[in-house]
Design a protein around this motif. Structure first.
Motif, PDB file in Angstrom:
ATOM      1  N   HIS A 141       0.781  -1.180   0.110  1.00 54.21           N
ATOM      2  CA  HIS A 141       0.077   0.051   0.060  1.00 54.21           C
ATOM      3  C   HIS A 141       0.784   1.226   0.102  1.00 54.21           C
ATOM      4  CE1 HIS A 141       0.710  -0.709   4.312  1.00 54.21           C
ATOM      5  NE2 HIS A 141       0.791   0.605   4.391  1.00 54.21           N
ATOM      6  N   ARG A 142       0.322   2.248  -0.512  1.00 56.08           N
ATOM      7  CA  ARG A 142       0.967   3.649  -0.660  1.00 56.08           C
ATOM      8  C   ARG A 142      -0.072   4.588   0.400  1.00 56.08           C
ATOM      9  NH1 ARG A 142       1.413   6.270  -6.124  1.00 56.08           N
ATOM     10  NH2 ARG A 142       2.636   4.210  -6.355  1.00 56.08           N
ATOM     11  N   THR A 143       0.347   5.358   1.231  1.00 55.85           N
ATOM     12  CA  THR A 143      -0.747   6.196   1.968  1.00 55.85           C
ATOM     13  C   THR A 143      -0.090   7.832   1.434  1.00 55.85           C
ATOM     14  OG1 THR A 143       0.969   6.002   3.694  1.00 55.85           O
ATOM     15  CG2 THR A 143      -1.204   5.095   4.029  1.00 55.85           C
ATOM     16  N   PHE A 144      -1.024   8.578   1.386  1.00 56.62           N
ATOM     17  CA  PHE A 144      -1.113   9.865   1.049  1.00 56.62           C
ATOM     18  C   PHE A 144      -1.793  10.821   2.142  1.00 56.62           C
ATOM     19  CE2 PHE A 144      -2.340  13.719  -0.779  1.00 56.62           C
ATOM     20  CZ  PHE A 144      -1.222  14.260  -1.222  1.00 56.62           C
ATOM     21  N   TRP A 145      -1.031  11.959   2.299  1.00 53.15           N
ATOM     22  CA  TRP A 145      -1.318  12.865   3.311  1.00 53.15           C
ATOM     23  C   TRP A 145      -1.212  14.189   2.777  1.00 53.15           C
ATOM     24  CZ3 TRP A 145      -4.247   9.834   6.180  1.00 53.15           C
ATOM     25  CH2 TRP A 145      -3.784   8.583   6.595  1.00 53.15           C
ATOM     26  N   THR A 146      -2.123  14.903   2.866  1.00 54.21           N
ATOM     27  CA  THR A 146      -1.839  16.409   2.340  1.00 54.21           C
ATOM     28  C   THR A 146      -0.708  17.324   3.445  1.00 54.21           C
ATOM     29  OG1 THR A 146      -3.548  17.313   3.650  1.00 54.21           O
ATOM     30  CG2 THR A 146      -3.876  16.774   1.274  1.00 54.21           C
ATOM     31  N   SER A 147       0.367  17.700   2.987  1.00 51.40           N
ATOM     32  CA  SER A 147       1.216  18.223   3.889  1.00 51.40           C
ATOM     33  C   SER A 147       0.792  19.294   4.801  1.00 51.40           C
ATOM     34  CB  SER A 147       2.509  18.863   3.071  1.00 51.40           C
ATOM     35  OG  SER A 147       1.869  20.003   2.333  1.00 51.40           O
ATOM     36  N   GLY A 148       1.138  19.178   6.106  1.00 55.71           N
ATOM     37  CA  GLY A 148       0.795  20.037   7.224  1.00 55.71           C
ATOM     38  C   GLY A 148      -0.313  19.969   7.814  1.00 55.71           C
ATOM     39  N   HIS A 149      -1.238  18.754   7.437  1.00 57.06           N
ATOM     40  CA  HIS A 149      -2.511  18.605   8.152  1.00 57.06           C
ATOM     41  C   HIS A 149      -2.392  17.452   9.094  1.00 57.06           C
ATOM     42  CE1 HIS A 149      -4.506  21.298   5.465  1.00 57.06           C
ATOM     43  NE2 HIS A 149      -4.226  20.684   4.570  1.00 57.06           N
ATOM     44  N   ASP A 150      -3.475  17.410   9.977  1.00 52.21           N
ATOM     45  CA  ASP A 150      -3.505  16.131  10.995  1.00 52.21           C
ATOM     46  C   ASP A 150      -4.165  15.154  10.371  1.00 52.21           C
ATOM     47  OD1 ASP A 150      -5.431  15.899  13.998  1.00 52.21           O
ATOM     48  OD2 ASP A 150      -3.948  14.465  13.080  1.00 52.21           O
ATOM     49  N   THR A 151      -3.353  14.018   9.860  1.00 54.55           N
ATOM     50  CA  THR A 151      -4.026  12.845   9.110  1.00 54.55           C
ATOM     51  C   THR A 151      -5.327  12.203   9.775  1.00 54.55           C
ATOM     52  OG1 THR A 151      -2.335  11.593  10.012  1.00 54.55           O
ATOM     53  CG2 THR A 151      -1.579  12.835   8.076  1.00 54.55           C
ATOM     54  N   ASP A 152      -5.209  12.185  11.021  1.00 53.40           N
ATOM     55  CA  ASP A 152      -6.251  11.623  11.936  1.00 53.40           C
ATOM     56  C   ASP A 152      -7.504  12.014  11.601  1.00 53.40           C
ATOM     57  OD1 ASP A 152      -4.519   9.750  12.853  1.00 53.40           O
ATOM     58  OD2 ASP A 152      -4.231  10.898  14.467  1.00 53.40           O
ATOM     59  N   SER A 153      -7.578  13.435  10.846  1.00 54.10           N
ATOM     60  CA  SER A 153      -8.830  13.923  10.850  1.00 54.10           C
ATOM     61  C   SER A 153      -9.396  14.027   9.417  1.00 54.10           C
ATOM     62  CB  SER A 153      -9.071  15.450  11.325  1.00 54.10           C
ATOM     63  OG  SER A 153      -8.151  16.388  10.798  1.00 54.10           O
ATOM     64  N   MET A 154      -8.840  13.264   8.495  1.00 51.94           N
ATOM     65  CA  MET A 154      -9.139  13.437   7.015  1.00 51.94           C
ATOM     66  C   MET A 154     -10.391  12.200   6.941  1.00 51.94           C
ATOM     67  SD  MET A 154      -5.547  13.522   4.851  1.00 51.94           S
ATOM     68  CE  MET A 154      -6.673  13.351   3.403  1.00 51.94           C
ATOM     69  N   PHE A 155     -11.528  12.861   6.679  1.00 48.71           N
ATOM     70  CA  PHE A 155     -12.599  11.848   6.248  1.00 48.71           C
ATOM     71  C   PHE A 155     -12.853  12.049   4.682  1.00 48.71           C
ATOM     72  CE2 PHE A 155     -17.207  10.903   7.810  1.00 48.71           C
ATOM     73  CZ  PHE A 155     -17.380  10.380   6.684  1.00 48.71           C
ATOM     74  N   THR A 156     -12.429  10.871   4.061  1.00 45.86           N
ATOM     75  CA  THR A 156     -12.857  10.959   2.717  1.00 45.86           C
ATOM     76  C   THR A 156     -14.171  10.381   2.378  1.00 45.86           C
ATOM     77  OG1 THR A 156     -10.358  10.273   2.229  1.00 45.86           O
ATOM     78  CG2 THR A 156     -11.863   9.830   0.397  1.00 45.86           C
ATOM     79  N   PHE A 157     -14.983  11.282   1.562  1.00 49.11           N
ATOM     80  CA  PHE A 157     -16.344  11.052   1.414  1.00 49.11           C
ATOM     81  C   PHE A 157     -16.523  10.205   0.110  1.00 49.11           C
ATOM     82  CE2 PHE A 157     -18.166  13.696   4.507  1.00 49.11           C
ATOM     83  CZ  PHE A 157     -19.111  13.175   4.919  1.00 49.11           C
ATOM     84  N   ASN A 158     -15.960  10.491  -0.926  1.00 49.87           N
ATOM     85  CA  ASN A 158     -16.121   9.818  -2.069  1.00 49.87           C
ATOM     86  C   ASN A 158     -14.873   9.832  -2.995  1.00 49.87           C
ATOM     87  OD1 ASN A 158     -16.584  12.155  -3.327  1.00 49.87           O
ATOM     88  ND2 ASN A 158     -17.866  11.182  -4.883  1.00 49.87           N
ATOM     89  N   LEU A 159     -14.876   8.940  -3.875  1.00 49.82           N
ATOM     90  CA  LEU A 159     -13.585   8.806  -5.001  1.00 49.82           C
ATOM     91  C   LEU A 159     -14.586   8.527  -6.291  1.00 49.82           C
ATOM     92  CD1 LEU A 159     -11.182   6.142  -3.251  1.00 49.82           C
ATOM     93  CD2 LEU A 159     -10.697   8.678  -3.541  1.00 49.82           C
ATOM     94  N   THR A 160     -13.944   9.479  -7.292  1.00 45.94           N
ATOM     95  CA  THR A 160     -14.640   9.565  -8.610  1.00 45.94           C
ATOM     96  C   THR A 160     -13.436   9.227  -9.685  1.00 45.94           C
ATOM     97  OG1 THR A 160     -15.017  11.671  -8.565  1.00 45.94           O
ATOM     98  CG2 THR A 160     -16.878  10.290  -7.915  1.00 45.94           C
ATOM     99  N   PRO A 161     -13.813   8.489 -10.695  1.00 44.54           N
ATOM    100  CA  PRO A 161     -12.543   8.448 -11.836  1.00 44.54           C
ATOM    101  C   PRO A 161     -12.734   9.769 -12.678  1.00 44.54           C
ATOM    102  CG  PRO A 161     -14.698   7.154 -12.454  1.00 44.54           C
ATOM    103  CD  PRO A 161     -14.942   7.583 -10.965  1.00 44.54           C
ATOM    104  N   THR A 162     -11.287   9.997 -13.150  1.00 44.07           N
ATOM    105  CA  THR A 162     -11.225  11.101 -14.092  1.00 44.07           C
ATOM    106  C   THR A 162     -10.584  10.586 -15.349  1.00 44.07           C
ATOM    107  OG1 THR A 162      -9.083  11.288 -13.222  1.00 44.07           O
ATOM    108  CG2 THR A 162     -10.623  12.854 -12.230  1.00 44.07           C
ATOM    109  N   SER A 163     -10.626  11.424 -16.477  1.00 39.81           N
ATOM    110  CA  SER A 163     -10.451  10.999 -17.641  1.00 39.81           C
ATOM    111  C   SER A 163      -8.934  10.545 -17.933  1.00 39.81           C
ATOM    112  CB  SER A 163     -10.973  12.208 -18.735  1.00 39.81           C
ATOM    113  OG  SER A 163     -10.102  13.401 -18.562  1.00 39.81           O
TER     114      SER A 163
END
Length: 173
Positions: free
Chosen positions: A95-117
């Motif tokens: 696995h690879r994990t990704f976090w936006t820099s400078g944010h508290d990763t424990d509070s990331m709530f991913t609501f949905n994922l949608t494909p792009t072209s």
């Protein structure tokens, strides 16, 4: 079913499923259905193969799997309630994990994922904005780019244009 007759539905059993309520689904490029549960379990299989179940013992984060998205490389991205994103790569578990820099990763709530072209995806991350993955890099769009509300969903309307649904407003790139 026949015209005028109700369709027949069959319950699918996932041996050992401890995932609780199913929160997300996607289909990978091999035609396997992936399901994510509310306690960090995922399972995948098809109508001709048994389902395989993974949990934290296999490297899956122990949080609700709120979004799943298969990618063009054969991998599957998992979006979590409060635990960011995780990527399953290839036919062996890694696995690879990704976090936006400078944010508290424990509070990331991913609501949905949608494909792009371009073969990537958009991740609607509630209090962070939108993450756009193009297969190589992840870009973040949020308050600095004019998305002034918490994000619930995002879609690519056509190449280069993203629509974002906030709590009470729509945004367009």
């Amino acid at each position: 079913g026949q015209a005028g007759q109700p369709a027949r539905w069959t319950a699918i059993s996932i041996d050992g499923w401890l995932g609780g309520r199913i929160r997300s689904m996607t289909e990978d490029r091999h035609g396997r259905l992936w399901v994510g549960g509310d306690n960090g379990n995922v399972a995948f299989g098809s109508d001709t193969t048994p389902f395989t179940r993974w949990s934290s013992a296999n490297g899956v984060k122990g949080a609700t799997v709120t979004a799943l998205q298969a990618d063009r490389t054969g991998g599957v991205w998992l979006g979590f309630n409060g635990a960011g994103l995780q990527q399953w790569i290839g036919e062996e578990w890694s696995h690879r994990t990704f976090w936006t820099s400078g944010h508290d990763t424990d509070s990331m709530f991913t609501f949905n994922l949608t494909p792009t072209s371009d073969g990537g995806f958009l991740a609607a991350v509630f209090s962070r904005g939108v993450l756009k993955w193009d297969g190589r890099t992840m870009k973040a769009f949020g308050r600095n780019e004019g998305i002034t509300e918490d994000v619930r969903c995002a879609v690519e309307a056509f190449p280069g244009v993203i629509w974002v649904g906030g709590r009470q407003a729509l945004f367009e790139s």
